[in-house]
Write a protein that holds these residues in place. Sequence first.
Motif, PDB file in Angstrom:
ATOM      1  N   LEU A  80       0.842  -1.197   0.000  1.00  0.00           N
ATOM      2  CA  LEU A  80       0.000   0.000   0.000  1.00  0.00           C
ATOM      3  C   LEU A  80       0.872   1.241   0.000  1.00  0.00           C
ATOM      4  CD1 LEU A  80      -2.523  -0.987   2.805  1.00  0.00           C
ATOM      5  CD2 LEU A  80      -2.991  -0.955   0.380  1.00  0.00           C
ATOM      6  N   PHE A  81       0.303   2.353  -0.465  1.00  0.00           N
ATOM      7  CA  PHE A  81       0.954   3.642  -0.314  1.00  0.00           C
ATOM      8  C   PHE A  81      -0.109   4.707  -0.142  1.00  0.00           C
ATOM      9  CE2 PHE A  81       0.232   3.412  -4.822  1.00  0.00           C
ATOM     10  CZ  PHE A  81      -0.007   4.714  -5.223  1.00  0.00           C
ATOM     11  N   ILE A  82       0.286   5.815   0.474  1.00  0.00           N
ATOM     12  CA  ILE A  82      -0.636   6.927   0.701  1.00  0.00           C
ATOM     13  C   ILE A  82      -0.175   8.086  -0.151  1.00  0.00           C
ATOM     14  CG2 ILE A  82      -1.549   8.554   2.382  1.00  0.00           C
ATOM     15  CD1 ILE A  82      -1.279   6.373   4.485  1.00  0.00           C
ATOM     16  N   PHE A  83      -1.108   8.615  -0.912  1.00  0.00           N
ATOM     17  CA  PHE A  83      -0.853   9.675  -1.882  1.00  0.00           C
ATOM     18  C   PHE A  83      -1.740  10.870  -1.526  1.00  0.00           C
ATOM     19  CE2 PHE A  83      -2.327  11.501  -5.965  1.00  0.00           C
ATOM     20  CZ  PHE A  83      -1.128  12.013  -6.403  1.00  0.00           C
ATOM     21  N   ILE A  84      -1.149  12.064  -1.407  1.00  0.00           N
ATOM     22  CA  ILE A  84      -1.922  13.279  -1.139  1.00  0.00           C
ATOM     23  C   ILE A  84      -2.059  14.026  -2.449  1.00  0.00           C
ATOM     24  CG2 ILE A  84      -2.016  15.444   0.127  1.00  0.00           C
ATOM     25  CD1 ILE A  84      -0.327  14.101   2.282  1.00  0.00           C
ATOM     26  N   ASP A  85      -3.306  14.167  -2.934  1.00  0.00           N
ATOM     27  CA  ASP A  85      -3.498  14.816  -4.228  1.00  0.00           C
ATOM     28  C   ASP A  85      -3.278  16.315  -4.125  1.00  0.00           C
ATOM     29  OD1 ASP A  85      -5.846  15.644  -3.032  1.00  0.00           O
ATOM     30  OD2 ASP A  85      -7.145  15.025  -4.656  1.00  0.00           O
ATOM     31  N   ASP A  86      -2.947  16.910  -5.251  1.00  0.00           N
ATOM     32  CA  ASP A  86      -2.546  18.306  -5.321  1.00  0.00           C
ATOM     33  C   ASP A  86      -3.738  19.252  -5.281  1.00  0.00           C
ATOM     34  OD1 ASP A  86      -0.586  20.249  -5.480  1.00  0.00           O
ATOM     35  OD2 ASP A  86      -0.698  20.364  -7.661  1.00  0.00           O
ATOM     36  N   VAL A  87      -4.894  18.831  -5.747  1.00  0.00           N
ATOM     37  CA  VAL A  87      -6.044  19.721  -5.889  1.00  0.00           C
ATOM     38  C   VAL A  87      -6.771  19.917  -4.562  1.00  0.00           C
ATOM     39  CG1 VAL A  87      -8.219  20.059  -7.108  1.00  0.00           C
ATOM     40  CG2 VAL A  87      -6.304  19.002  -8.291  1.00  0.00           C
ATOM     41  N   PHE A  88      -7.234  18.821  -3.956  1.00  0.00           N
ATOM     42  CA  PHE A  88      -8.038  18.920  -2.735  1.00  0.00           C
ATOM     43  C   PHE A  88      -7.259  18.569  -1.474  1.00  0.00           C
ATOM     44  CE2 PHE A  88     -11.109  17.824  -6.119  1.00  0.00           C
ATOM     45  CZ  PHE A  88     -11.844  18.994  -6.088  1.00  0.00           C
ATOM     46  N   GLU A  89      -6.005  18.153  -1.629  1.00  0.00           N
ATOM     47  CA  GLU A  89      -5.135  17.743  -0.533  1.00  0.00           C
ATOM     48  C   GLU A  89      -5.763  16.628   0.300  1.00  0.00           C
ATOM     49  OE1 GLU A  89      -3.847  21.149   1.657  1.00  0.00           O
ATOM     50  OE2 GLU A  89      -2.862  22.040  -0.079  1.00  0.00           O
ATOM     51  N   LEU A  90      -6.387  15.672  -0.385  1.00  0.00           N
ATOM     52  CA  LEU A  90      -6.979  14.512   0.264  1.00  0.00           C
ATOM     53  C   LEU A  90      -5.995  13.357   0.270  1.00  0.00           C
ATOM     54  CD1 LEU A  90     -10.520  14.601  -1.357  1.00  0.00           C
ATOM     55  CD2 LEU A  90      -9.900  15.343   0.931  1.00  0.00           C
ATOM     56  N   LYS A  91      -6.047  12.557   1.330  1.00  0.00           N
ATOM     57  CA  LYS A  91      -5.202  11.368   1.404  1.00  0.00           C
ATOM     58  C   LYS A  91      -5.904  10.228   0.679  1.00  0.00           C
ATOM     59  CE  LYS A  91      -2.826  12.297   5.701  1.00  0.00           C
ATOM     60  NZ  LYS A  91      -2.516  11.806   7.050  1.00  0.00           N
ATOM     61  N   ASN A  92      -5.198   9.631  -0.246  1.00  0.00           N
ATOM     62  CA  ASN A  92      -5.715   8.489  -1.002  1.00  0.00           C
ATOM     63  C   ASN A  92      -4.860   7.278  -0.682  1.00  0.00           C
ATOM     64  OD1 ASN A  92      -7.649  10.052  -2.483  1.00  0.00           O
ATOM     65  ND2 ASN A  92      -5.947  10.849  -3.677  1.00  0.00           N
ATOM     66  N   LYS A  93      -5.480   6.235  -0.186  1.00  0.00           N
ATOM     67  CA  LYS A  93      -4.773   4.987   0.111  1.00  0.00           C
ATOM     68  C   LYS A  93      -4.959   4.074  -1.094  1.00  0.00           C
ATOM     69  CE  LYS A  93      -4.330   2.252   4.185  1.00  0.00           C
ATOM     70  NZ  LYS A  93      -5.019   1.720   5.369  1.00  0.00           N
ATOM     71  N   MET A  94      -3.849   3.664  -1.709  1.00  0.00           N
ATOM     72  CA  MET A  94      -3.917   2.836  -2.923  1.00  0.00           C
ATOM     73  C   MET A  94      -3.018   1.621  -2.789  1.00  0.00           C
ATOM     74  SD  MET A  94      -3.860   5.419  -6.099  1.00  0.00           S
ATOM     75  CE  MET A  94      -3.802   7.126  -5.652  1.00  0.00           C
ATOM     76  N   ARG A  95      -3.356   0.612  -3.570  1.00  0.00           N
ATOM     77  CA  ARG A  95      -2.534  -0.589  -3.636  1.00  0.00           C
ATOM     78  C   ARG A  95      -1.438  -0.377  -4.687  1.00  0.00           C
ATOM     79  NH1 ARG A  95      -4.298  -4.413  -0.809  1.00  0.00           N
ATOM     80  NH2 ARG A  95      -3.145  -6.053  -1.867  1.00  0.00           N
ATOM     81  N   LEU A  96      -0.273  -0.920  -4.432  1.00  0.00           N
ATOM     82  CA  LEU A  96       0.828  -0.810  -5.388  1.00  0.00           C
ATOM     83  C   LEU A  96       0.503  -1.533  -6.689  1.00  0.00           C
ATOM     84  CD1 LEU A  96       3.885  -1.284  -3.025  1.00  0.00           C
ATOM     85  CD2 LEU A  96       3.232   0.798  -4.229  1.00  0.00           C
ATOM     86  N   SER A  97      -0.348  -2.545  -6.636  1.00  0.00           N
ATOM     87  CA  SER A  97      -0.703  -3.278  -7.841  1.00  0.00           C
ATOM     88  C   SER A  97      -1.570  -2.445  -8.791  1.00  0.00           C
ATOM     89  CB  SER A  97      -1.438  -4.567  -7.480  1.00  0.00           C
ATOM     90  OG  SER A  97      -2.621  -4.276  -6.769  1.00  0.00           O
ATOM     91  N   GLU A  98      -2.219  -1.387  -8.292  1.00  0.00           N
ATOM     92  CA  GLU A  98      -3.037  -0.512  -9.138  1.00  0.00           C
ATOM     93  C   GLU A  98      -2.199   0.527  -9.873  1.00  0.00           C
ATOM     94  OE1 GLU A  98      -5.700   1.210  -6.327  1.00  0.00           O
ATOM     95  OE2 GLU A  98      -7.047  -0.510  -6.312  1.00  0.00           O
ATOM     96  N   LEU A  99      -0.965   0.738  -9.426  1.00  0.00           N
ATOM     97  CA  LEU A  99      -0.108   1.788  -9.988  1.00  0.00           C
ATOM     98  C   LEU A  99       0.433   1.350 -11.347  1.00  0.00           C
ATOM     99  CD1 LEU A  99       1.019   4.555  -9.252  1.00  0.00           C
ATOM    100  CD2 LEU A  99       2.927   3.407  -8.161  1.00  0.00           C
ATOM    101  N   ILE A 100       0.281   2.230 -12.334  1.00  0.00           N
ATOM    102  CA  ILE A 100       0.736   1.945 -13.702  1.00  0.00           C
ATOM    103  C   ILE A 100       2.008   2.714 -14.015  1.00  0.00           C
ATOM    104  CG2 ILE A 100       0.168   2.117 -16.147  1.00  0.00           C
ATOM    105  CD1 ILE A 100      -2.779   1.854 -15.299  1.00  0.00           C
ATOM    106  N   ASP A 101       2.040   4.003 -13.636  1.00  0.00           N
ATOM    107  CA  ASP A 101       3.190   4.838 -13.970  1.00  0.00           C
ATOM    108  C   ASP A 101       3.328   5.928 -12.916  1.00  0.00           C
ATOM    109  OD1 ASP A 101       5.359   5.810 -15.423  1.00  0.00           O
ATOM    110  OD2 ASP A 101       4.105   7.084 -16.693  1.00  0.00           O
ATOM    111  N   ILE A 102       4.558   6.367 -12.684  1.00  0.00           N
ATOM    112  CA  ILE A 102       4.840   7.461 -11.769  1.00  0.00           C
ATOM    113  C   ILE A 102       6.032   8.224 -12.309  1.00  0.00           C
ATOM    114  CG2 ILE A 102       6.258   6.013 -10.285  1.00  0.00           C
ATOM    115  CD1 ILE A 102       5.313   7.734  -7.915  1.00  0.00           C
ATOM    116  N   GLY A 103       6.010   9.529 -12.161  1.00  0.00           N
ATOM    117  CA  GLY A 103       7.123  10.359 -12.604  1.00  0.00           C
ATOM    118  C   GLY A 103       7.123  11.682 -11.876  1.00  0.00           C
ATOM    119  N   PHE A 104       8.259  12.368 -11.952  1.00  0.00           N
ATOM    120  CA  PHE A 104       8.383  13.670 -11.293  1.00  0.00           C
ATOM    121  C   PHE A 104       7.865  14.778 -12.189  1.00  0.00           C
ATOM    122  CE2 PHE A 104      11.691  11.155  -9.153  1.00  0.00           C
ATOM    123  CZ  PHE A 104      11.237  11.296  -7.858  1.00  0.00           C
ATOM    124  N   MET A 105       7.333  15.799 -11.571  1.00  0.00           N
ATOM    125  CA  MET A 105       6.816  16.959 -12.315  1.00  0.00           C
ATOM    126  C   MET A 105       7.962  17.818 -12.804  1.00  0.00           C
ATOM    127  SD  MET A 105       3.556  16.604 -12.281  1.00  0.00           S
ATOM    128  CE  MET A 105       2.954  18.147 -12.826  1.00  0.00           C
TER     129      MET A 105
END
Length: 105
Positions: A80-105
């Motif tokens: 699992l990982f916890i991701f804080i979105d940029d728009v609403f600053e909400l904590k999203n708990k997601m599974r690593l198996s759902e992740l497709i791609d990640i990169g830096f801005m």
Amino acid sequence: MKKWHPFASMPEQYIGLQDIINKQVEVPQPLLTEEQMEQINFTLIEALHTNKQVYLTYYKQGQCITETGFIQFVDSFGELFIFIDDVFELKNKMRLSELIDIGFM
């Protein structure tokens, strides 16, 4: 498909039409190679330690969704990982198996 909305006067009909539309836009979950999973793992760890803003692409309910924000916590044992979105600053708990791609801005 919008031309059918006036004919959705019965709730059951509207739900049925919405299900058909949702099934038409579904995509299968992409399969990742070992190299891609390893790159995602390194990027997650670096984003966690440097607190840099990242963009995430993840698979949820037949759709690929992209969001921006910050990684707060990674649990590799629980996958699992916890991701804080940029728009609403909400904590999203997601599974690593759902992740497709990640990169830096």
